[in-house]
Design an enzyme around this catalytic site. Structure first.
Site, PDB file in Angstrom:
ATOM      1  NE  ARG A 154      18.602 -55.808 -36.297  1.00 14.70           N
ATOM      2  CZ  ARG A 154      18.052 -56.676 -37.149  1.00 14.70           C
ATOM      3  NH1 ARG A 154      18.336 -56.599 -38.435  1.00 14.70           N
ATOM      4  NH2 ARG A 154      17.240 -57.615 -36.705  1.00 14.70           N
ATOM      5  CE  LYS A 213      12.599 -56.111 -30.037  1.00 12.01           C
ATOM      6  NZ  LYS A 213      13.945 -56.396 -29.687  1.00 12.01           N
ATOM      7  CE  LYS A 234      20.080 -59.718 -35.260  1.00 13.67           C
ATOM      8  NZ  LYS A 234      20.060 -58.959 -33.988  1.00 13.67           N
ATOM      9  CB  SER A 242      14.139 -48.652 -32.797  1.00  6.75           C
ATOM     10  OG  SER A 242      14.305 -49.763 -33.660  1.00  6.75           O
ATOM     11  CE  LYS A 275      14.509 -59.459 -31.075  1.00 13.40           C
ATOM     12  NZ  LYS A 275      15.761 -59.183 -30.362  1.00 13.40           N
ATOM     13  CE1 TYR A 326      14.624 -47.670 -27.372  1.00  8.56           C
ATOM     14  CE2 TYR A 326      12.830 -48.314 -28.830  1.00  8.56           C
ATOM     15  CZ  TYR A 326      14.039 -48.591 -28.231  1.00  8.56           C
ATOM     16  OH  TYR A 326      14.665 -49.794 -28.480  1.00  8.56           O
TER      17      TYR A 326
HETATM   18  C1  PBG Z   1      18.808 -57.709 -30.160  1.00 13.94           C
HETATM   19  C2  PBG Z   1      17.729 -56.739 -29.912  1.00 13.94           C
HETATM   20  C3  PBG Z   1      17.072 -56.008 -30.912  1.00 13.94           C
HETATM   21  C4  PBG Z   1      16.150 -55.193 -30.279  1.00 13.94           C
HETATM   22  C5  PBG Z   1      16.254 -55.401 -28.912  1.00 13.94           C
HETATM   23  N1  PBG Z   1      17.233 -56.381 -28.705  1.00 13.94           N
HETATM   24  C6  PBG Z   1      17.285 -55.975 -32.372  1.00 13.94           C
HETATM   25  C7  PBG Z   1      17.426 -57.216 -33.127  1.00 13.94           C
HETATM   26  O1  PBG Z   1      16.897 -58.271 -32.787  1.00 13.94           O
HETATM   27  O2  PBG Z   1      18.128 -57.142 -34.129  1.00 13.94           O
HETATM   28  C8  PBG Z   1      15.250 -54.251 -31.015  1.00 13.94           C
HETATM   29  C9  PBG Z   1      14.652 -53.150 -30.265  1.00 13.94           C
HETATM   30  C10 PBG Z   1      14.124 -52.045 -31.101  1.00 13.94           C
HETATM   31  O3  PBG Z   1      14.090 -52.084 -32.330  1.00 13.94           O
HETATM   32  O4  PBG Z   1      13.693 -51.079 -30.482  1.00 13.94           O
HETATM   33  N2  PBG Z   1      19.033 -58.654 -29.186  1.00 13.94           N
END
Ligand code: PBG
Length: 336
Positions: free
Chosen positions: A215, A260, A229, A286, A205, A325
């Site tokens: 978010r 991801k 992060k 997203s 990730k 989505y």
């Molecule tokens: C956080 C989490 C995130 C997503 C899924 N779980 C965002 C992040 O790490 O800040 C992102 C999913 C998306 O953008 O569709 N645990």
């Protein structure tokens, strides 16, 4: 590769001439069984809210989710991934709400499993919906830089994962990127005899800027503020590191691994699939969704065509399935 044949004996366009021969040589196909549908769940009753930055995506309370979950099941979508939207008053520095057995996620899981036992239910294991600071883990109170503590966070994640398993979650999906969390969760699940609970590890990730709309959707953007992060999610510049992350998660007991985001990281999907040959998933996040939706809404891209192409390319890269989505829309299109 040995190239057989030469022009004009070889003409690549011959096979492309007709639909039948194009279909015969097609290497990858999409089916509704390739999709995992991420859904945002609200507390309370009879609530539906649009997510402004994700056109077509709604946050829903459990009662409103039920009919859509049934629709997904009937379309042949194997599983939903739940993301909770937690009220501000329940967020805290220690994220205690994350393992409240009467909390939103356990309640939703139990009800969905009772109503639709055949529908796979995946829960997000991470603390960001529950922390007042919006980080996925617990912050070291002594560190002025707000370092997210690894081992202390793991203890919280284990409690969260067990709460989900007790509620009946089929799959727990740690998305937090702490070191060693897969092993700790697997051990805890085994110790409590949850031997069937699958782990979908967000192994690679990345600290991506494509998560912005998510978010907003879960309401963690405000809490996170200017925070980032980078101390736990991966550097978008790296590829070998992703392979190591996947290797570790597999060793620790992951059943499925994930890369991801999706489209900007398909090279990673391919490397992971080639290196390990395990169930591999891509998360079309997203920001990817928002880009395609907004371009299509402006008439700059053809909606259905880019939707299907973006998903098909994940499969071609080696993904066995895609968190998207678009799941409902794409499955509906495939059913036509
Ligand atoms: C956080 C989490 C995130 C997503 C899924 N779980 C965002 C992040 O790490 O800040 C992102 C999913 C998306 O953008 O569709 N645990």
């Amino acid at each position: 590769m040995i190239v057989k044949g030469e022009f004009p004996a070889t003409r690549m366009r011959r096979m492309r001439r007709d639909d039948f021969s194009r279909r015969l040589m097609r290497e990858s196909v999409l089916t509704p069984a390739d999709f995992i549908w991420p859904v945002f769940v609200l507390e309370g009753k009879n609530r539906v809210e649009q997510v402004a930055s994700m056109p077509g995506v709604e946050r829903m309370s459990l009662d409103r989710l039920l009919p859509v979950a049934e629709k997904a099941l009937k379309l042949g979508i194997p599983a939903l991934a739940l993301f909770p939207v937690i009220g501000k008053e329940k967020k805290s520095p220690g994220a205690e709400e994350a393992w409240n057995p009467k909390g939103l996620v356990p309640t939703v899981v139990a009800k969905l499993k009772r109503e639709f036992p055949e529908l796979g239910i995946i829960t997000d294991v991470a603390l960001d919906p529950y922390t007042s600071h919006g980080q996925d883990g617990l912050i070291d109170p002594k560190d002025p830089g707000g370092y997210v503590m690894n081992d202390e966070t793991i203890e919280a994640l284990v409690k969260q994962a067990l709460t989900h398993a007790r509620a009946g979650a089929d799959v727990v999906a740690p998305s937090d990127m702490m070191d060693g969390r897969i092993g700790a969760i697997r051990q805890a699940l085994d110790a409590k005899k949850f031997i069937h609970t699958r782990i979908l590890a967000y192994s690679a990730k990345y600290a991506s800027s494509f998560y912005g709309p998510f978010r907003d959707a879960v309401g963690s953007a405000g809490n996170l503020g200017k925070g980032d992060k980078f101390t736990y999610q991966m550097d978008p510049a790296n590829s070998d590191e992703a392979v190591r992350e996947v290797a570790l998660d597999l060793q620790e007991g992951a059943d499925m691994v994930m890369v991801k985001p999706g489209m900007p990281y398909l090279d990673i999907v391919r490397r992971v699939k080639d290196a390990f040959g395990v169930p591999t998933f891509a998360y079309q996040v997203s920001g990817e969704y928002a880009m395609l939706k907004v371009a299509a809404a402006n008439g700059w891209l053809v909606h259905d065509a880019v939707m299907m192409e973006s998903l098909l390319c994940c499969k071609r890269a080696g993904a066995d399935g895609i968190l998207t989505y678009f799941a409902l829309e794409a499955a509906e299109l495939l059913r036509k």
